[in-house]
Every structure is written in C-alpha cells, then in structure tokens.
Design an enzyme around this catalytic site. Sequence first.
Site, short mmCIF file in Angstrom:
data_model
loop_
_atom_site.label_atom_id
_atom_site.label_comp_id
_atom_site.label_asym_id
_atom_site.label_seq_id
_atom_site.Cartn_x
_atom_site.Cartn_y
_atom_site.Cartn_z
N CYS A 143 -5.37 -4.39 -1.71
CA CYS A 143 -5.42 -2.88 -1.55
C CYS A 143 -4.22 -2.61 -2.49
O CYS A 143 -3.78 -3.42 -3.40
CB CYS A 143 -5.06 -2.69 -0.31
N CYS B 183 -9.44 -0.52 -0.45
CA CYS B 183 -9.14 0.61 -0.69
C CYS B 183 -9.79 1.12 -1.98
O CYS B 183 -9.70 0.16 -2.98
CB CYS B 183 -7.52 0.83 -0.63
N CYS C 34 -8.23 -5.77 -12.30
CA CYS C 34 -7.55 -6.77 -11.53
C CYS C 34 -7.59 -7.90 -12.42
O CYS C 34 -7.75 -7.92 -13.57
CB CYS C 34 -8.86 -7.43 -10.46
#
Length: 299
Positions: free
Chosen positions: A140, A216, A224
């Site tokens: 998140c 989220c 990432c």
Amino acid sequence: MEERDAIKALACLGHEIRMRLFRHLVRCGFDGDSSGNMATAMGLAPSTMSFHLGQLEEAGLARSWRVSRSVRYAADLRMTRNLLLFILSDCCHGDPMICADLFTIDNEPGRTGADGEPAPERPGGNIMTEDKIFNVLFLCTGNSARSIMAESILNRLGQGRFLAFSAGSQPRGQINPHTIQLLKRDNYPTGALRSKSWEEFSGNDAPKMDFVFTVCDSAAKETCPVWPGQPMSAHWGLPDPAEVQGDETERHLAYADAMRYLTNRISIFVNLPIRSLDRLSLQKRLDKIGTVVPEKESA
C-alpha cells in the site's frame, strides 16, 4: 482489457523498429533506457526515435518520465501481461490441461530452444509444486492500515502454508491507531508489526516473494521495485478507511469494512489449489479475487 486496446497494441508492435524497441525495453526492466541512448544504439535520428517511442506509449506498451534533461522509457509490464492474458484467456476453451499439450514438444526433458538454451517452462505448467511455505507481500502507499491488516489476516488464516509481509511505497512510519485497535479486538498479535518501505523487500538478501498484492489504487499505479524471483501479482484494491469523514463510530466502521473485505478475499486465496493450477489459470483466479465484494453483514 478491451479488444480495441489489444488490437491497438498488437498493431503498434507490427512495425519492425517498434518491436525492436519494445524488446529492448523489456530487457532493460523497470529502470528503462533514455531515448538518446536508444537513438544512438539503433542509428536513428532523435525525431524518429521520439515518434516510435510515442507510438509505444500511446498504445500503453511503454511509459516515460523525465530525469534531469533526458527522458527515460520503460516497458509497461502490467499492460504487457494483460495483453498476453487477453490473447490466451480463451485458449482451448479455457481448459489448461488441453492447452498445455501445445507446449509439450518444445519442453520435453533434454529439449532446447531455438537459441540452443534449455527451453523455458511451458505456460501450461504448474506454478509451484514444491512442498514449501509461500511468501506473500501486501503493498500500500502508507503501510499503516490495509496492508497491515492483510499481513495479519494471512498469517492467521494461512498459518503453516503462507508467510505474509507488508510494506509501503511511502510508509508513514507508524501504524494507524484504528488499525491497531481493530486487530487487538480480534486477538491478532501486533507487537511485531511496523510501517516500512517496500525497498526492504527488493534486495538480494530479502525473502523471495511468491506473490505480491497491492491493496490500494495509488500503490498499483506506482513503479514497483524489481522483486527477486518474479512473483505473481494482482491488484486487490479497496477504499482507504482513513479518508472517511465523520464521527468516531463512522470511522471505526470504515476500518471494520476494510478488515471484512480483506478477510473475505484472503480466505478465498488460502483455499485456492495453488499447486495444481498452471500460471495462467492461477493469474485469472488472483485477478478475480480483487473484484470480490463480501455480502453486507446483517444488522
């Protein structure tokens, strides 16, 4: 993915230069490469390079960002995965056992690919067959509520088969008090929980993840880190309880709803026959879990 988006992406790759560029960007990974470097390497004028990179970006196959005076590009691997899943979703009427036979010849023991290297694992093969504990990372933005809840829930429901972790792209450094209160109410251990950066899990010394789930929407849209071992991933987004306005009771109910959503989805996940599913079938199951909405509790 919509059919028109798939057609647009495939048409874009139908050009020799764009195919070469896209394959180069895939090899570069999340760091990508600058347009100037690629123009020099391929012997193309900067304007020509910009045009083709723009076409890749418009088709959703690449993304760009500015670093000082240069612009870097990287392949959009999420879009690429969705494109492949869209193309293969109806393969052999969705029966992976039939579809798997299409790949058997090139993947028999001792067979090699066209480049002389060992042939890659066939797409129809089982994703995991080892008797092991699966590592799961929940992501998140702040790592203060939803991802913390998910970590706690999976460590309880999947005990002995799964080991859960959580992290954030911009960790708040402390867990939301409502989250701690809710977990303690349901007798979850909270002593070892902490808000931390996802960078802790991207290094060579970090635990190798088998699954990475974003809970989220903002974290799902961010770039990432490169996770060792290429874990399977899916987006299980749900509303942020911290954004709910109102009195203390209304805010508490928002956190309880998030907990209920996550408990429902993780319960489905721990009951998946992971070791008997091939990668494509498992990916479809993981994506579907992110759409599950639990029934409302009766008053």
